[in-house]
Design a protein around this motif. Sequence first.
Motif: not given
Length: 326
Positions: A307-326
């Motif tokens: 599930v975490m792999d899916l959520m990570t892939e989905i957010r990457q496709s949106w170009g959406m990052k949280y501050p900790e990931e920038e």
Amino acid sequence: MSNVRYRWASLGCGVIGHQLAEALQKLGGGLYAVGNRTHAKAVEFAAQYGIPKVYERMEAVFADEDVDIIYISTPHNTHIDYLIPALSAGKHVLCEKSITLNAEELGRAVACAREHGVVLAEAMTIYHMPIYRRLREIIAGGSLGPLRMIQMNFGSFKEYDMKNRFFSRSLAGGALLDIGVYALSFVRYFLSSQPTEVLSQVKFAPTGVDEQASILLKNKEEEMAAITLSLHAKQPKRGTIAFENGYVEMFEYPRGESARITWTVDGRTEEISEGSTADALVYEVRDMEAAVAGEHDDMQLGYTIDVMDLMTEIRQSWGMKYPEEE
């Protein structure tokens, strides 16, 4: 007589912390210790539930040799900062969803748990409610036939307060990590394998987090799933699992206790009930203690990783990052 076999510490004393304390009391035991970023709240919480130890600093729990299991219910962008030292100290950890921000963080936590020989699990109620195990048995019996399609809804109505944690980038807000994790966990629990094809759409809130999303999934067996999520439009928490010979409906599925089967050939319905919504945390505690005792390996960490792999892939496709990931 207490049915609690281990000493639990809670990091966080919000809604879930209260539910954990109540669950342990239902089992005839209680929390051993509590830590919170605001010490005064931890003191008040301990007084309410008769908890013998309150940490001046949350980090003190890691050095406490009397603690066996730590339940982490702080905001999910802080989880990794507590997971690594807890696991490194040889503590078993049950962590509130979403267990981490992304797959890289979870990979580090899983490796740490394996290195130190401890149990790491996400507090995902779906994996522990008795109704799900009952449905698994029915499906395995074969009467419903092959799985074809899963359809999931989860919509909350949160006021447009961009300072609220649901819309806050600094608190890892957004629909996917907060409510989508339930829908995806339900889907993964019933699919025969991890989805390999993923499509999605997103509507962003003014803060830049995902306010609304739709997700389409397909795996190698060509089983499909459709998910709709919203933080600003109420939807029923409904899951529908469609098989060749009938379909299963479950409402309020994050803590479900009943389901309805409708048979395709004649429209006949069958009601299935198992467990109690009110005991959701009791089931989690029991399963976690059994896992720590080596009685089973049923905390579904494999599904958590998928599930975490899916959520990570989905957010990457949106170009959406949280501050900790920038």
